[in-house]
Structure formats: structure tokens, C-alpha cells
Design an enzyme around this catalytic site. Structure first.
Site, mmCIF file in Angstrom:
data_model
loop_
_atom_site.group_PDB
_atom_site.id
_atom_site.type_symbol
_atom_site.label_atom_id
_atom_site.label_comp_id
_atom_site.label_asym_id
_atom_site.label_seq_id
_atom_site.Cartn_x
_atom_site.Cartn_y
_atom_site.Cartn_z
ATOM 1 C CG ASP A 85 0.110 29.448 -18.933
ATOM 2 O OD1 ASP A 85 0.624 29.488 -20.068
ATOM 3 O OD2 ASP A 85 -1.020 28.963 -18.729
ATOM 4 C CD GLU A 143 -2.422 27.045 -24.084
ATOM 5 O OE1 GLU A 143 -3.344 26.625 -24.799
ATOM 6 O OE2 GLU A 143 -1.828 26.314 -23.266
ATOM 7 C CD GLU A 144 -0.946 24.522 -20.453
ATOM 8 O OE1 GLU A 144 -1.980 23.869 -20.706
ATOM 9 O OE2 GLU A 144 0.166 24.246 -20.941
ATOM 10 N NE ARG A 182 -4.815 19.992 -40.465
ATOM 11 C CZ ARG A 182 -4.985 18.999 -41.336
ATOM 12 N NH1 ARG A 182 -3.951 18.282 -41.717
ATOM 13 N NH2 ARG A 182 -6.172 18.725 -41.818
ATOM 14 C CG HIS A 368 -0.323 19.036 -20.457
ATOM 15 N ND1 HIS A 368 -1.555 19.598 -20.245
ATOM 16 C CD2 HIS A 368 0.352 19.920 -21.226
ATOM 17 C CE1 HIS A 368 -1.613 20.773 -20.865
ATOM 18 N NE2 HIS A 368 -0.470 20.990 -21.475
HETATM 19 NI NI NI Z 1 1.275 24.312 -24.399
#
Ligand code: NI
Length: 395
Positions: A85, A143-144, A182, A368
């Protein structure tokens, strides 16, 4: 390609896929769609997968797709996740393939995630006979935008029977071709709270006749900070931020109510679970002290992405075998949320950050952002990573 990583690490088979991968990525970039509305994007992905062939395609929810590739022999089932998305941002990059949808932009690199996964699916589908087990390529919507597509797909059963889960995000924070690794908590849990302080309004000249919601709200804002300072261990990261304060209508009228809205960030589930009660206790105490009431809501967002330590160590070795010793680095925990976490809990998982930043070419803008750029030179690294990972896990 980044001089820090050997370009010979990328196989000729991967390099041969790069032009099409770039074409897919640019098509998606030019035609971004918002979360839960990725209808053309999903049709495009399905058409590409059908063209590749050899996989069972399953559509989930309205706009999620899983492509299942079965190896010749039995073995593990692994799921690789790409998000598809875009964001409600007006693109200002001036790229020749900039967004054609006003106010919508692939400003987080999900177009790259999708294109890399398609390329990996095409390569691996040619080698299904060498694989033991099953790989599911998940093209995940939304996802957003909380509650996110991953939670919906989890409820619909995409994780049923999966033994290992993998995710990847391109990042303009790190140099192209380098992999941030990580173990443990990688991203923060991101939750939202809403507080209504319900006092009693009145004339500003006679505060003794009112219960002043403005003064109570001010005390609440300050006291909430004592949770991080005094109730959470100094070794445990947590953030409580009040971001909206609304109340009042005139300079000389005390309002009945003041509304506070904000967000919390935590890494451990234990701390995350403690916060609502600690916050509500403060609000209850301060309002009770002035004979007033309140409403408190805590709305859970995305949980923390947790990387399995063994898979993190193993995958680091795998990346270094593919791309050389300098290809990985330790990554600090990331504050932004990531809804891949909703797929966790069934099996071990590992989520990697792949650098897509090139200072020399001015590709440094954060995600973003209307000027966000993704270094397409990172794409071959991601394709190779997916292919090497699948071959390793399904060998
Ligand atoms: Ni992303």
C-alpha cells in the site's frame, strides 16, 4: 551498487531479473493506492504472478494475495511478506514515473518490496524442483493504516501451517545493499489514547463556582510524564506523548470539558500492558481531587516486531555468505510501528532492514515525505536475499 558490498555477490540470474523488477516497481510507483483500497495494485500483482505461473494463488480479504510455491520434496513452510500500500501524500519528487494519483504516493518503499518479491517468486518458481517444502509469498494490503491488513490476514488463516515468517523493509537510513539485523524487539508497539476531562464550566471571574477542566487537563499532561520518569524502569524504553489538547470557546469562559489525544510507544509487551492502568489512575486521581469525572480510552495499534534470536543469527550468517562480511550491521530499535507484528505468535520470525540510501546521488530523504526517494540499486540485493533465504530454509 554500493562499493562496500561485492557486486559479484548478486547472481547473474538475479541481475537478469532487475530490468523487469524496476519496471514493476515504477508501474506501482506511478499508480499508488491507499490502504484497504489496493484494487488495481492487487490485480497487477495477480497478473504478474499468473504470468510467472507454477504457483497456487489465493486472494484474501479484498486486496491481499498469497502465492504458494511447492517444492518437489516435503519440508518446512515459510512465509515471506511484502506490503503493497501507499500513503496519503502528494508526491513532489519530480520523477518521470511520479504518482499519477493526486494526494497518494508510494513514500515508504512498498512498491520496491512488492517488485522484489515478484522477481524472487519468478526466479524460485524456476527452481521449485530443488526445494523441499513450501514458500508462501504474501503480498499484504494496508500496512500503513491501523488496524492494518496483517491482523485481518492472520484472522483469515494465512499463517496456518507456517513454520517460519520473514519480512523486509527498504530504508533510506542505511547505505544501499547493507542489511540491518537485530535480535529481539525491532520496532515499537504504537498505541493511541483519548482522555476527556469532564469538569464544570463557568465564568472565568468566578472559578470557585466551576470545576476547571483546563487546570485538570494541564495537571494530567504533566503527571502523565511521570509514568516514564518514575513508573517504568530507566532501562526500559517507553514514550507517552500528548499530541492534541482541545477545549474552550472564549477567553472568559471556563469550558465544561477538555479533550486530550496522544500516543504511547513501548517495546516490551509487559510495559505496554501496564500503561493504560497507570495512565487512567492519574486521570482518575486528578479529576477526583476536583470532584469531577473523566472518560479514558486506550486503543491498541501495532505490537512490537520481535525477531527470533536464532533466526537472526542464522540469517546474518547467510547474508554475510552471500554479500560479504561488511554486508550486515547491528541495528538500533526503531520507533515507527510495523503491522507485520500481527503475523507473529505462531512461529519464529525475522524481519530485516535493507539499506536504500545513496548520499552521492542525493537519495537520502526520509520515508513518509513528499520528496522520498528509494535507491533502485537496492533491488538486486533484496531479490538475492529472498532467493538465498528460501534456498537455505527449504534445502
Ligand atoms: Ni513501510
Amino acid at each position: 551498487m554500493s562499493p562496500e558490498v561485492s557486486p559479484t555477490a548478486v547472481s547473474p540470474e538475479v541481475l537478469a531479473e532487475v530490468p523487469e523488477c524496476v519496471a514493476w516497481r515504477r508501474h506501482l510507483h506511478e499508480n499508488p493506492e491507499l490502504s484497504f483500497q489496493e484494487f488495481d495494485t492487487t490485480d497487477y500483482i495477480i497478473a504478474a504472478l499468473e504470468d510467472i505461473g507454477g504457483m497456487e494463488l489465493r486472494r484474501y480479504a479484498k486486496t491481499g494475495v498469497v502465492a504458494i510455491l511447492r517444492g518437489a520434496r516435503p519440508g518446512r513452510t515459510i512465509l515471506l511478506r511484502a506490503d503493497i500500500d501507499a500513503l496519503p501524500i502528494q508526491e513532489e519528487t519530480g520523477l518521470p514515473y511520479a504518482s499519477r494519483n493526486p494526494g497518494v504516493m508510494h513514500a515508504c518503499g512498498h512498491d520496491g518490496h512488492t517488485a522484489m518479491m515478484l522477481a524472487a517468486a519468478r526466479i524460485l518458481s524456476r527452481h521449485a524442483g530443488e526445494l523441499a517444502g513450501e514458500v508462501r509469498f504474501l503480498f499484504q494490503h494496508a500496512e500503513e493504516l491501523p488496524p492494518g491488513g496483517a491482523a485481518e490476514l492472520d484472522r483469515l488463516g494465512v499463517m496456518d501451517g507456517v513454520d517460519e515468517l520473514y519480512g523486509l523493509h527498504l530504508s533510506s537510513n542505511y547505505p544501499t545493499g547493507r542489511f540491518g539485523v537485530r535480535a529481539g524487539a525491532l520496532t515499537s508497539a504504537t498505541d493511541r489514547f483519548e482522555i476527556d476531562i469532564v469538569g464544570k464550566g463557568g465564568h472565568s471571574a468566578y472559578p470557585e463556582t466551576a470545576h476547571d477542566a483546563v487546570v485538570m487537563a494541564a495537571q494530567v499532561v504533566l503527571a502523565l510524564q511521570t509514568i516514564v520518569a518514575r513508573r517504568v524502569s530507566a532501562t526500559e524504553p517507553a514514550v507517552v506523548s500528548v499530541c492534541q489538547v482541545e477545549g474552550g470557546s472564549a477567553y472568559n469562559i471556563l469550558p465544561d470539558e477538555v479533550h486530550l489525544v496522544g500516543s504511547t510507544r513501548t517495546f516490551s509487551e509487559a510495559t505496554r500492558d501496564r500503561l493504560p492502568a497507570l495512565m487512567e489512575g492519574i486521570v482518575a486521581g486528578i479529576t477526583a481531587a476536583d470532584d469531577s469525572t473523566y472518560r479514558f480510552r486506550f486503543i491498541k495499534g501495532y505490537a512490537s516486531v520481535i525477531n527470533d534470536a536464532q533466526l537472526a543469527a542464522h540469517t546474518r550468517e547467510l547474508i554475510e555468505r552471500s554479500f560479504g562480511k561488511g554486508a550486515t550491521f547491528d541495528i538500533e530499535p526503531l520507533m515507527p510501528g510495523e503491522d507485520y507484528s500481527a503475523l507473529q505468535g505462531h512461529c519464529p520470525g525475522f524481519f530485516v532492514e535493507l539499506g536504500a540510501r545513496d548520499e552521492a546521488r542525493g537519495i537520502t530523504c526520509p520515508h513518509h515525505n513528499p520528496h522520498y526517494l528509494m535507491d533502485e540499486e537496492a533491488l538486486p540485493y533484496g531479490i538475492q536475499y529472498w532467493c538465498d533465504l528460501v534456498r537455505d530454509r527449504l534445502s
